[in-house]
Design an enzyme around this catalytic site. Structure first.
Site, PDB file in Angstrom:
ATOM      1  N   CYS A  58       0.816  -1.238  -0.166  1.00 56.62           N
ATOM      2  CA  CYS A  58      -0.224  -0.074  -0.024  1.00 56.62           C
ATOM      3  C   CYS A  58       0.695   1.383   0.110  1.00 56.62           C
ATOM      4  CB  CYS A  58      -1.148   0.067   1.151  1.00 56.62           C
ATOM      5  SG  CYS A  58      -0.085   0.098   2.872  1.00 56.62           S
ATOM      6  N   ASN A  59       2.206   0.888   0.522  1.00 54.52           N
ATOM      7  CA  ASN A  59       2.932   2.527   0.545  1.00 54.52           C
ATOM      8  C   ASN A  59       3.966   2.584  -0.440  1.00 54.52           C
ATOM      9  OD1 ASN A  59       1.747   3.308   2.772  1.00 54.52           O
ATOM     10  ND2 ASN A  59       2.833   1.921   4.077  1.00 54.52           N
ATOM     11  N   PHE A 119       7.230  -3.355  10.285  1.00 54.25           N
ATOM     12  CA  PHE A 119       7.959  -4.322   9.757  1.00 54.25           C
ATOM     13  C   PHE A 119       7.325  -5.232   8.620  1.00 54.25           C
ATOM     14  CE2 PHE A 119      10.778  -3.430  13.069  1.00 54.25           C
ATOM     15  CZ  PHE A 119      12.177  -3.667  12.647  1.00 54.25           C
ATOM     16  N   GLY A 195      -7.808  -9.091   3.809  1.00 54.59           N
ATOM     17  CA  GLY A 195      -6.362  -9.211   3.402  1.00 54.59           C
ATOM     18  C   GLY A 195      -5.590  -8.807   4.762  1.00 54.59           C
ATOM     19  N   ILE A 197      -4.019  -6.531   5.854  1.00 51.65           N
ATOM     20  CA  ILE A 197      -4.219  -5.148   6.598  1.00 51.65           C
ATOM     21  C   ILE A 197      -5.563  -5.492   7.225  1.00 51.65           C
ATOM     22  CG2 ILE A 197      -4.750  -2.676   6.345  1.00 51.65           C
ATOM     23  CD1 ILE A 197      -2.684  -2.386   4.518  1.00 51.65           C
ATOM     24  N   GLY A 198      -6.497  -5.874   6.499  1.00 49.10           N
ATOM     25  CA  GLY A 198      -7.808  -6.056   7.077  1.00 49.10           C
ATOM     26  C   GLY A 198      -7.842  -6.995   8.209  1.00 49.10           C
TER      27      GLY A 198
END
Length: 434
Positions: A58-59, A119, A195, A197-198
């Site tokens: 995402c980053n 991390f 996912g 992050i979810g």
């Protein structure tokens, strides 16, 4: 660290886009899902790229690899994403050789993460490394580099406090919810997408909100059920999404789709709704903000949240950098050792040739010439001489390229000339790491 090139003409590059210069929209255009990453590797292989890894989170989206020119890698990225070369030029970065190596160390150890000390990226690097290895796209140097970065990540995480406290994108999202939604323990929270992050967000929601009204929806229901079983939350059918949206007070979207999965047509609201979009590309259309009572918070908004934990983490940056420096030195020593070996072998061969010629000359002039004794003495002398040269080349203060050039010139080691083949490592890797 000096240059690292392959076959005398390719260079090691790290290039890509990250949260530092590219906003969520641009990062979304260059985002690569699993299929796109696989396609990129296959294309790289077909186009003669010998070694590279590709990561997309995402980053950031990045390629680490070898090329004659960085455009070869930029082309791979643009042709397998929705981004253009022009957009890349405006927001991207390109590092080579020493800077590329240093960049991978900082990324892998969490020093370059959007939230310091997060991390998550190291698992992405490991996955990317495995994918490239499976396709035969990892050469000796990249193998050693990635494994050293993984080692650095472990040491930084265990030997410093740079990851102390609960701070990550998922934790920041939950903190935002707690700070901005009154009576959060009694609100209806809907998590759309399970996912990584979810999943992490769901765990933090359960842990920190003490809410018994958390519901999960995922296109693949069994994935949501697996998570719900661990966390004791409710699973709803994907077909009931619109109905559940009407009941929600907080919506967390982490679907990982290439296009928005929520827009204003999805919402028929009769009460305020806080939406957190944790996806790249964005999975919530900004037109939802046209609906009265809707507040949309995006990924980059969350990264601006700072607290005491992050300030404390900054104090441990020097300790993390010291670990990185130590492991980079080990990597440099290994690289220089690989580079020096062909020269030392060639030098030893040259000295043996000189001794053999001298023996042949002396045998003609000397009666009762003792071949065995002279062979033993000369072998010991040659070994001691080459050991001295090897020690010099491996010294961290030695300019390896200059020293090798000097040895080749003095001893006329012709087979190391660029137009002739030497040992495999010297032919393929021309490394300069002082």
């Amino acid at each position: 660290m000096e240059n690292f090139t392959m076959s005398g003409s390719t260079t090691f590059y790290a290039l890509g886009l990250s949260y530092k210069k590219a906003d969520a929209v641009i990062r979304g255009k260059f985002s690569l899902d699993a299929q796109a990453q696989s396609d990129l590797l296959l294309q790289a292989k077909a186009e003669g790229i010998e070694s590279l890894v590709v990561t997309s989170t995402c980053n950031r989206t990045e390629i680490y690899g070898f090329a004659h020119h960085p455009y070869q890698l930029i082309k791979l990225l643009c042709e397998n994403s929705n981004g253009s070369v022009e957009e890349f030029q405006q927001a991207a970065y390109i590092y080579k050789n020493e800077e590329a190596v240093s960049h991978m160390f900082r990324v892998g150890t969490g020093l370059d993460s959007q939230i310091l000390g997060d991390f998550e990226i190291i698992s992405q690097i490991k996955t990317a490394f495995s994918n490239s290895k499976r396709e035969g796209l990892v050469n000796t140097f990249l193998d050693r580099l990635v494994n050293t970065v993984i080692q650095a990540s472990k040491k930084v995480k265990t030997e410093t406090k740079i990851s102390s406290g609960a701070t990550s994108v998922s934790f920041a999202s939950v903190q935002y919810i707690i700070q901005n939604v009154a009576d959060i323990g009694n609100k209806n929270i809907l998590l759309f997408g399970t996912g990584k992050i979810g999943r992490n967000t769901c765990e933090n929601l359960v842990k920190h909100t003490k809410n018994s009204h958390i519901a999960l929806i995922n296109r693949t229901k069994n994935k949501a059920e697996l998570l719900a079983g661990k966390l004791n939350v409710i699973v709803k059918d994907y077909a009931d999404l619109k109905q559940e949206l009407q009941q929600a007070d907080v919506l967390v979207v982490a679907t990982g789709a290439q296009n928005p999965t929520i827009d204003k047509t999805s919402l028929a609201l009769q009460k305020p709704l806080l939406i957190l979009d944790l996806s790249i590309p964005r999975n919530v259309d900004t037109n939802v903000e046209e609906i009265p009572g809707v507040t949309l918070i995006q990924l980059d908004d969350l990264s601006q949240i700072t607290d005491d934990t992050l300030e404390k983490r900054k104090q441990h940056i020097p300790a993390a950098e010291a670990i990185i420096d130590d492991l980079k030195l080990e990597l440099n020593t290994w690289v220089n050792g690989r580079k020096c070996a062909p020269t030392i072998h060639a030098l030893k061969s040259k000295l043996n040739d000189i001794v053999s010629a001298e023996f042949a000359f002396q045998k003609k002039k000397t009666a009762h010439f003792d071949d065995a004794q002279m062979d033993l003495i000369s072998s010991r002398i040659i070994q001691k001489l080459t050991n001295h040269f090897a020690s010099h080349l491996k010294n961290e203060n030695t300019s390896v390229d200059q020293s090798i050039e000097f040895i080749e010139k003095v001893f006329q080691i012709g087979h190391l000339a660029p137009n002739k083949a030497s040992s495999p490592i010297e032919e393929k890797y021309k490394i300069n790491l002082s």
